[in-house]
Design a protein around this motif. Structure first.
Motif, PDB file in Angstrom:
ATOM      1  N   LYS A  39       0.817  -1.211   0.000  1.00  0.00           N
ATOM      2  CA  LYS A  39       0.000   0.000   0.000  1.00  0.00           C
ATOM      3  C   LYS A  39       0.856   1.269   0.000  1.00  0.00           C
ATOM      4  O   LYS A  39       0.308   2.376   0.042  1.00  0.00           O
ATOM      5  N   GLY A  40       2.189   1.122  -0.039  1.00  0.00           N
ATOM      6  CA  GLY A  40       3.056   2.296  -0.101  1.00  0.00           C
ATOM      7  C   GLY A  40       3.156   3.071   1.196  1.00  0.00           C
ATOM      8  O   GLY A  40       3.488   4.265   1.181  1.00  0.00           O
ATOM      9  N   VAL A  41       2.912   2.406   2.341  1.00  0.00           N
ATOM     10  CA  VAL A  41       2.936   3.106   3.624  1.00  0.00           C
ATOM     11  C   VAL A  41       4.350   3.600   3.944  1.00  0.00           C
ATOM     12  O   VAL A  41       4.516   4.664   4.558  1.00  0.00           O
ATOM     13  N   ASP A  42       5.373   2.848   3.513  1.00  0.00           N
ATOM     14  CA  ASP A  42       6.750   3.295   3.738  1.00  0.00           C
ATOM     15  C   ASP A  42       7.031   4.601   3.024  1.00  0.00           C
ATOM     16  O   ASP A  42       7.787   5.452   3.503  1.00  0.00           O
ATOM     17  N   LEU A  43       6.404   4.787   1.873  1.00  0.00           N
ATOM     18  CA  LEU A  43       6.562   6.032   1.121  1.00  0.00           C
ATOM     19  C   LEU A  43       5.926   7.196   1.878  1.00  0.00           C
ATOM     20  O   LEU A  43       6.483   8.307   1.915  1.00  0.00           O
ATOM     21  N   LEU A  44       4.784   6.949   2.493  1.00  0.00           N
ATOM     22  CA  LEU A  44       4.160   7.994   3.298  1.00  0.00           C
ATOM     23  C   LEU A  44       5.067   8.373   4.471  1.00  0.00           C
ATOM     24  O   LEU A  44       5.218   9.555   4.791  1.00  0.00           O
ATOM     25  N   GLY A  45       5.657   7.346   5.102  1.00  0.00           N
ATOM     26  CA  GLY A  45       6.553   7.620   6.219  1.00  0.00           C
ATOM     27  C   GLY A  45       7.727   8.480   5.830  1.00  0.00           C
ATOM     28  O   GLY A  45       8.184   9.333   6.614  1.00  0.00           O
ATOM     29  N   THR A  88      -9.853  14.700 -11.999  1.00  0.00           N
ATOM     30  CA  THR A  88     -10.548  14.411 -10.741  1.00  0.00           C
ATOM     31  C   THR A  88      -9.550  14.033  -9.642  1.00  0.00           C
ATOM     32  O   THR A  88      -9.960  13.635  -8.551  1.00  0.00           O
ATOM     33  N   GLY A  89      -8.251  14.130  -9.932  1.00  0.00           N
ATOM     34  CA  GLY A  89      -7.223  13.785  -8.961  1.00  0.00           C
ATOM     35  C   GLY A  89      -5.845  13.862  -9.594  1.00  0.00           C
ATOM     36  O   GLY A  89      -5.673  14.432 -10.674  1.00  0.00           O
ATOM     37  N   PHE A  90      -4.864  13.258  -8.928  1.00  0.00           N
ATOM     38  CA  PHE A  90      -3.476  13.351  -9.350  1.00  0.00           C
ATOM     39  C   PHE A  90      -2.856  11.959  -9.418  1.00  0.00           C
ATOM     40  O   PHE A  90      -3.099  11.116  -8.546  1.00  0.00           O
ATOM     41  N   HIS A  91      -2.030  11.733 -10.442  1.00  0.00           N
ATOM     42  CA  HIS A  91      -1.273  10.491 -10.552  1.00  0.00           C
ATOM     43  C   HIS A  91       0.175  10.729 -10.136  1.00  0.00           C
ATOM     44  O   HIS A  91       0.774  11.752 -10.498  1.00  0.00           O
ATOM     45  N   VAL A  92       0.731   9.783  -9.381  1.00  0.00           N
ATOM     46  CA  VAL A  92       2.137   9.813  -9.000  1.00  0.00           C
ATOM     47  C   VAL A  92       2.890   8.827  -9.894  1.00  0.00           C
ATOM     48  O   VAL A  92       2.551   7.641  -9.952  1.00  0.00           O
ATOM     49  N   TRP A  93       3.907   9.321 -10.580  1.00  0.00           N
ATOM     50  CA  TRP A  93       4.741   8.452 -11.432  1.00  0.00           C
ATOM     51  C   TRP A  93       6.089   9.124 -11.680  1.00  0.00           C
ATOM     52  O   TRP A  93       6.114  10.288 -12.038  1.00  0.00           O
ATOM     53  N   SER A 100      10.334  11.519  -3.964  1.00  0.00           N
ATOM     54  CA  SER A 100      10.466  12.817  -4.628  1.00  0.00           C
ATOM     55  C   SER A 100       9.248  13.124  -5.499  1.00  0.00           C
ATOM     56  O   SER A 100       8.752  14.261  -5.529  1.00  0.00           O
ATOM     57  N   SER A 101       8.736  12.107  -6.222  1.00  0.00           N
ATOM     58  CA  SER A 101       7.527  12.303  -7.035  1.00  0.00           C
ATOM     59  C   SER A 101       6.322  12.579  -6.151  1.00  0.00           C
ATOM     60  O   SER A 101       5.473  13.427  -6.473  1.00  0.00           O
ATOM     61  N   MET A 102       6.255  11.875  -5.030  1.00  0.00           N
ATOM     62  CA  MET A 102       5.134  12.065  -4.107  1.00  0.00           C
ATOM     63  C   MET A 102       5.119  13.491  -3.569  1.00  0.00           C
ATOM     64  O   MET A 102       4.061  14.142  -3.512  1.00  0.00           O
TER      65      MET A 102
END
Length: 629
Positions: free
Chosen positions: A444-450, A561-566, A571-573
């Motif tokens: 779920k990408g929780v490490d990226l949020l951290g 209607t939103g944003f894509h991260v890629w 850094s992209s986030m």
């Protein structure tokens, strides 16, 4: 040939809700949309029309065998009393479906290892329940089959049958519950009972040590074999049998053996030649892999395949051999029984839960070693985006602080202030709130949020720093510690809730401004669609159903209607979060228009069911799959 054997007797049982950690109001309807007592406007209109009919006979209960019989032969109680009013009510419901299906007279049989509200470990239970409700309302005679993990209130014993697998005969008992949706529409819910389904832990694994049950291959082989008997061998509630021409919808690895048994045990003997099977892949990361043989080389080994009661011809469909570098010990041949591979090989059509995920599972990156088998069947592969149930509507949601709609968004501010009070955040209407709700796993990408939390809280961001963050979920302890660290470090600006509450989930989705979903892969995803219906703009990784459901700001600002991260990296986030903050604080009218577009998106299940109907028609237009010669 299946034999007939009917025993009608009731068997009262304990309420299954006793085991729920957080008790909810008793839910009478199996339709998830009814969970919070909310009804789509069209359904309300249909109910109002139906209410003009004379009072309903009390003897026709939700589980009445008489009602089940009338459903089976196509007689509606409402039609018998007032055909005109019933037809008006049905017209209101039918207006939600646009595709003119050609096989509405063909029964649909949903087979799933979990089924809301009776059993649930994840989203599969919700989706299976939506299949059951929507195909029934659409006009099909509909059946949903699931294991009986515990006693079911209001499910009536039908009969007992025996099956020979794993070296002996096993008796299973069948229980039936008929759910009436009105206007002659309803669903037969069938529960298959066997002692192996009764476990004190989770549905598939021991929650104490987090290990899969050692007999899962047996449990779900028996379930699949027993499920195939119901349409041709059991008169549910005394109604006529469904017969051999049905559309099976098998779901994930737990029912992977159903199309294998249908091809190699039934069609090989002249049965189910008119039936078809859609196999739905909800997550290819879970495949149901078991050793072909158990035991060390050069010893007497236990042959798993020989226990399944299948002819030798089926071995080629089920066998998967791991490459050399993935084998675990000297002499390991890497040979396994892969239930998902067997289903892919034997089903009549493959369905995944979003168009992009259908593309991804044909690649080495997204196919989890089965990409070549999926790609070989591309002609019979489709991706259909799941819907969300009708309860996700802020204009009639009585679980949130205040209702709101595209015509009047004032209630969203009230929801934000209410959420801030509940979660101990600083009450500040002008703050921009980012939220995450989901499982706390690396997938779920929780490490990226951290990795982004400190930047989000401490960096000046060109003056765009009036920011709050809410994170909620269950999962891995290290990520739970990250939530605690974030909250304790920025008390009043961060809430880290290590746990899950469905009521709090609604508060968060209704009160937040942006919803974060940086999943590494996501077959469909439901939260981002729910968030959009509540005007909470999603920030998602460009993958699977996230890509299909969220229109990207960076591609077309007028339709976004939103944003894509890629690509998916911190850094992209940070770049996407900064752009979202810029729009929120400096271009509020643009942000408002994005919200209105998001809220106007159609993620309803009738829209998805139209696509399913189209592929059901195409599947019946093709000959059945008889196995590879």
């Amino acid at each position: 040939q299946a034999f007939f054997d009917q025993v009608l007797q009731s068997k009262p049982s304990k309420p299954f809700f006793e085991a729920m950690a957080e008790p909810l109001p008793m839910q009478l309807s199996a339709n998830p949309s009814m969970h919070f007592g909310l009804v789509e406007a069209l359904e309300a209109e249909a109910e109002a029309l139906s209410s003009k009919v004379a009072a309903k006979d009390d003897s026709m209960s939700r589980i009445s065998t008489e009602a089940s019989f009338k459903q089976g032969v196509g007689v509606s109680p409402a039609e018998s009393e007032s055909g005109e009013i019933a037809s008006d009510a049905q017209a209101a419901l039918d207006a939600r479906f646009k595709y003119e299906a050609l096989n509405l007279d063909t029964p649909v049989v949903i087979v799933s290892s979990e089924l809301h509200p009776w059993s649930k470990s994840g989203g599969l239970a919700i989706v299976a329940a939506q299949y059951a409700y929507n195909f029934a309302v659409r006009g099909h005679r509909t059946m949903a089959i699931a294991p009986m993990y515990d006693d079911k209130k209001d499910a009536f014993y039908q009969c007992t049958k025996s099956f020979e697998i794993f070296g002996t005969w096993h008796e299973v008992r069948y229980f039936h519950h008929f759910q009436d949706y009105g206007n002659g529409k309803g669903c037969d819910y069938v529960f298959i009972d066997h002692p192996s389904f009764h476990r004190p832990g989770g549905l598939y694994h021991n929650t104490t040590n987090n290990e899969e049950y050692s007999d899962n291959l047996f449990r779900f082989a028996l379930f699949s074999l027993a499920a195939l008997e119901v349409p041709v061998g059991i008169q549910l509630g005394g109604s006529p049998i469904y017969g051999g021409k049905v559309m099976f919808i098998a779901n994930d690895w737990q029912t992977g053996l159903l199309p294998v048994y249908m091809v190699h045990r039934h069609r090989a003997n002249g049965n189910y030649n008119e039936a078809r099977c859609l196999y739905v892949i909800h997550n290819l990361g879970y495949q149901g892999c078991y050793p072909l043989r158990i035991g060390l080389p050069n010893t007497d080994q236990y042959d798993n395949f020989a226990q399944l009661g299948l002819p030798f011809a089926a071995l080629g469909d089920l066998l998967f051999q791991y490459p050399l570098h993935e084998r675990t010990f000297e002499g390991d041949t890497g040979e396994t029984i892969n239930l998902t591979k067997g289903a892919i090989q034997c089903c009549d059509r493959i369905v995944t839960v979003s168009p992009t995920y259908a593309d991804e599972i044909r690649t080495p990156e997204g196919g989890f070693r089965l990409n070549d088998f999926v790609a070989a069947k591309s002609y019979f592969l489709v991706g259909i985006l799941n819907g969300i149930d009708d309860s996700w509507d802020p204009s009639v949601d009585n679980e949130i602080a205040a209702p709101f709609s595209v015509e009047d968004m004032s209630g969203k501010t009230a929801c934000k202030l209410d959420m801030q009070k509940k979660l101990g955040l600083e009450v500040d209407e002008s703050a921009c709130i980012f939220a995450f709700v989901g499982r706390l796993t690396s997938q779920k990408g929780v490490d990226l949020l951290g990795a982004c939390v400190e930047w989000l809280m401490e960096d000046g961001k060109d003056g765009l720093n009036n920011v709050q963050l809410v994170m909620m979920g269950n999962g891995e302890p290290e990520f739970g510690n990250m939530l605690r660290w974030a909250e304790s470090s920025w008390k009043g600006r961060v809430c880290g809730y290590f746990g899950f509450s469905p009521h709090l989930e609604r508060d968060i989705i209704a009160g937040a401004d942006f919803f974060l979903m940086p999943s590494r892969y996501e077959p469909c995803g439901i939260p981002q669609m729910c968030a959009m219906k509540y005007g909470t703009l999603p920030i998602v990784h460009c993958t699977g159903g996230l890509k299909d459901s969220v229109q990207n700001w960076y591609v077309d600002e007028e339709k976004a209607t939103g944003f894509h991260v890629w690509p998916l990296e911190d850094s992209s986030m940070k770049k996407v979060i900064f752009d979202a903050l810029d729009i929120y604080f400096r271009r509020p009218e643009v942000c408002k228009q994005m919200r209105l577009r998001a809220m106007n998106q159609d993620f309803s299940w009738p829209h998805a069911i139209d696509d399913y109907e189209r592929h059901i028609d195409w599947t019946f237009a093709d000959p059945p799959f008889y196995g590879r010669q």
